[in-house]
Design a protein around this motif. Sequence first.
Motif, short mmCIF file in Angstrom:
data_model
loop_
_atom_site.label_atom_id
_atom_site.label_comp_id
_atom_site.label_asym_id
_atom_site.label_seq_id
_atom_site.Cartn_x
_atom_site.Cartn_y
_atom_site.Cartn_z
N ALA A 142 -1.51 -15.30 -11.55
CA ALA A 142 -0.22 -14.63 -11.42
C ALA A 142 -0.40 -13.12 -11.48
N LEU A 143 -1.25 -12.71 -12.39
CA LEU A 143 -1.48 -11.27 -12.57
C LEU A 143 -2.11 -10.66 -11.33
N LEU A 144 -3.06 -11.40 -10.74
CA LEU A 144 -3.73 -10.89 -9.54
C LEU A 144 -2.71 -10.62 -8.43
N ILE A 145 -1.85 -11.59 -8.21
CA ILE A 145 -0.84 -11.42 -7.17
C ILE A 145 0.11 -10.29 -7.54
N ALA A 146 0.49 -10.23 -8.82
CA ALA A 146 1.41 -9.17 -9.25
C ALA A 146 0.78 -7.80 -9.01
N VAL A 147 -0.50 -7.68 -9.35
CA VAL A 147 -1.17 -6.39 -9.17
C VAL A 147 -1.28 -6.05 -7.69
N GLN A 148 -1.58 -7.08 -6.88
CA GLN A 148 -1.67 -6.85 -5.44
C GLN A 148 -0.32 -6.39 -4.90
N LEU A 149 0.75 -7.03 -5.39
CA LEU A 149 2.09 -6.62 -4.98
C LEU A 149 2.37 -5.19 -5.41
N ALA A 150 1.95 -4.87 -6.63
CA ALA A 150 2.19 -3.53 -7.15
C ALA A 150 1.50 -2.50 -6.28
N LEU A 151 0.24 -2.75 -5.95
CA LEU A 151 -0.50 -1.82 -5.11
C LEU A 151 0.14 -1.69 -3.74
N THR A 152 0.51 -2.86 -3.18
CA THR A 152 1.15 -2.85 -1.87
C THR A 152 2.41 -1.99 -1.91
N LEU A 153 3.20 -2.20 -2.96
CA LEU A 153 4.45 -1.44 -3.05
C LEU A 153 4.16 0.05 -3.18
N ALA A 154 3.17 0.38 -4.00
CA ALA A 154 2.86 1.80 -4.19
C ALA A 154 2.43 2.43 -2.86
N ILE A 155 1.60 1.71 -2.11
CA ILE A 155 1.12 2.27 -0.84
C ILE A 155 2.23 2.27 0.20
N VAL A 156 2.94 1.14 0.28
CA VAL A 156 4.02 1.05 1.27
C VAL A 156 5.10 2.11 0.98
N GLY A 157 5.43 2.27 -0.31
CA GLY A 157 6.43 3.27 -0.67
C GLY A 157 6.03 4.66 -0.21
N ASN A 158 4.80 5.04 -0.57
CA ASN A 158 4.35 6.39 -0.21
C ASN A 158 4.14 6.55 1.29
N SER A 159 3.67 5.47 1.94
CA SER A 159 3.46 5.55 3.38
C SER A 159 4.79 5.67 4.11
N SER A 160 5.76 4.87 3.68
CA SER A 160 7.01 4.87 4.44
C SER A 160 7.73 6.20 4.30
N ILE A 161 7.53 6.86 3.16
CA ILE A 161 8.18 8.16 3.01
C ILE A 161 7.53 9.18 3.96
N ILE A 162 6.22 9.04 4.14
CA ILE A 162 5.52 9.94 5.07
C ILE A 162 5.94 9.62 6.50
N VAL A 163 5.99 8.32 6.82
CA VAL A 163 6.44 7.92 8.16
C VAL A 163 7.84 8.46 8.42
N GLY A 164 8.71 8.28 7.43
CA GLY A 164 10.09 8.75 7.58
C GLY A 164 10.13 10.25 7.80
N ASP A 165 9.31 10.95 7.03
CA ASP A 165 9.26 12.41 7.14
C ASP A 165 8.82 12.83 8.54
#
Lengths: 401, 233
Positions: A18-41
Motif C-alpha cells: 500500500a505504501l509503495l503505491i501511495a508513494v508512487q501516487l505522491a511522486l506522480t502528483l508532485a511531478i504532474v502538479g509542477n509540470s501542469s503549472i509549467i504547461v499552463g504557463d
Amino acid sequence: MLELRPILSALWRNKIAALLIAVQLALTLAIVGNSSIIVGDRLDKIARPTGIAVEDIIAVTYYPAEAGTDIVSMARADLDMLRAMPGVIDAVHSNHIPLSGSGSASDFYREPNQQIDDEVANVYHTGPEFLQTLGLKLVEGRNFTPADMETWNPNDRYHPKVTIVTKQFADIMFPEGNALGKFIYGGGDNPIEIIGIVERHLGAWTSWAKAGSVAFYPSFPKFTFGRYLIRTEPGKRDQVFKAIEERLAQLEPNRVIDMQTLSERLNKSYARENLMVKVLSAVIGMLTFIIALGIVGLTFFWINQRRKQIGVRRALGATRTNISRYFLVENCLIAGSGIAIGMAAAQIGNHFMVANYSQPALPLSVMLVCALMLLCVSLVAALVPALRAANISPATATRSV
Amino acid sequence: MLKMHNVRKSYRTDTIETHALRDFSLEVNEGEFVSVTGPSGSGKTTFLNIAGLLETPTGGQYLLDGQDVSDLNDRDRSRLRNEKIGFIFQGFNLIPDLDLFDNIDVPLRYRGFNAKERKKRIEKVLEQVGLSARARHLPAQLSGGQQQRVAIARALAGEPRFLLADEPTGNLDSLMARQVMELLEFINEWGTTIVMVTHDPDLARRAHRNIQIVDGQVADLRLQSALGEAVTA
Ligand SMILES: Nc1ncnc2c1ncn2[C@@H]1O[C@H](COP(=O)(O)OP(=O)(O)O)[C@@H](O)[C@H]1O
Ligand SMILES: [Mg+2]
C-alpha cells in the motif's frame, strides 16, 4: 456502510504494498502538479494576444542585385504595386519582422541627458500604413502622416521627432497615464514627442521580459536591404503569397527575395514553449498511465490473494456491491494518503522550482484539480479489478483449499 | 425448514460434465440436527452449497423456509445467507488480517446493524465460545480448535435459524473435535437447525439423523430419532 476501520486494519497488515503505491501516487502528483503549472504557463504565454493580425501578414525581405540601389524609391514602387494587388489590404516597409525573434531596442529617458533609470523598448522604423498593415489599434493620439516621414543614412545619426508607442511602454514611461504629447529622450537632448499610443504590439522577442514595450518611428533607413509587411484579406494569404512572389520576380528578376508568413515566424519563436508543452504533456500522460497500470496490477494481485476471503465474505452475506465497494474504498484510502503526501511534496518541489528555475508558483486550485484527476484515475484503475472481484463465487469458501 | 425436490447440479468443464447431484430430494425439519456422510466426491459439499445458497442448482426445486429460492437475484440470496444461514467450514476460513472481534463483525456489518448492536452480539457469542479474552487476537495466534470456535461464533452472531457445517472437525484432533461437536449440540438444543457433513462416524451417530450421499443421491435413510422424518421423491 463503508467498513472503514476493518479495511484500515487489514491495510495496516499489508502496508508495504500500500505504501509503495501511495508513494508512487505522491511522486506522480508532485511531478504532474509542477509540470501542469509549467504547461499552463507556456500555453498562456503562447495564447497571449500579440496585438497583430498574425494570420494575414506576409513578410518580404530582399537584397538588391546592385550595390548602391536607391532602396527608398525601389520600396515606393514596390509598395504601390503591392497595395494595388487584389487581396492586399495594405503594405508597409519595416526594418524588422515583428514576433520573429530579431529586432532592435533602445534606451529611453524621461529627461534630456539623463544617465540612469532608463527604460528599454523595442524599436521599429516604419511608415503610416503600419497601423492598418499590422492591424494595430490606435487608442490615443494620431497616426504618422507622410509629412512625418524621414529617410536617413545608417552612417548618420537619426534624430526622431515623433513616435508612436504601445500602451504598455507609455504606462512604463508615464505611470499616471498621460503619456500622449509628452517627450522622451534617447539619452541625448533630442526630444521625441509621443504622438500616438497603440493598444498592443508584442514586439520582436516573445520571451523578453519587456515584451510589449515598443516604439515606432516614421522613418526609412537606407539599409542595404529592404523589407515589407503585407496584410491580405482574411483567408487569402497563401493565394496572395504566390502572386507576390511572381510579381516581384517579374518586376526585378535579379534581386534575392525571401518571403515568409508571420504565423511561420511566430511558430518558430514559440518553438521552445511548444516543445516544453509537448514533452511535459507526454510526461504527465506517461506517469498517469504508469500509476494507473500499477494500481490495476496491485488491485488484481490483492484480489487474487484474497479470493478465498472474498468467497467467505460472500458466504457470510456480502453482495457483489459490498465486495466491489470494499476494494474501491481500500483504493481510495491508499490514493487519498498518497495524494495527501503528494500535495505536500508538490508544494516543496514547487518552492524549489520557483527559487532555482524561476518557474511559476503552484496555486492550490491547480494542485486540487491535479489531485482530483489522480484520484479519479486511481478509482477508474481500481474499478475493473473491483468489478471482477465481485464475480468470485461464494462457493470459493467451501471449494478451494 | 429445508426442502429439496429432484435437485440436480452438474459442472461442465471443457471435456466432461460432472453430475454432482442427481434427482436429489431431501427434507430437513426445523430444529433437526442432521449429519451427512458419504464417500469423497459424492456431492456432499455441493449439497451444502446449494442448501446455503452459495451455488444455484442446475434443476429441481429448493424451498428454504417455505420460500422458493431458485429465482432470487444475487442481492436477495446474499440477504438470505446473511440472515438465515450460518456457515462453518473445514478450514475455519477466518479472515487472517482481522482480529477475532472484527471477524465476527463481518456478517453483522453486512446485516446493517449499528455499532452498539454489533458489539453486544460479538461480546455475547465470544463469551458463548469461551474466547472473550482473545477478542483482539489475530486468528493465527489461536489453535485450530479455538479458530473453529471463533468461526462458530461468527456463524452464530447473526442468530441464524440454519447452520451448515462442512466437515467442521476435519482439521481438528479428536479432543478439539469433541468440544466443537458439544458446542454444536448445545446450539442445536437452543433451536438452531444444523446440517453437518462429517467423515467421523462417531460424530455422525450423535446427530438426530444421518444421511448418506452416494453418487449425488441420498443413499440410505436411517431414522436416528423420532424427530427425523424420511422423505423420498
Ligand atoms: N466447480 C466444480 N467444477 C467441476 N466439478 C466440480 C466442481 N465442484 C465439484 N465438482 C465435482 O462434483 C463432484 C461432487 O463434489 P463435492 O460436492 O465437492 O463432493 P464431496 O464434498 O462429497 O467430496 C465431484 O466429482 C467434484 O469433482
Ligand atoms: Mg466436500
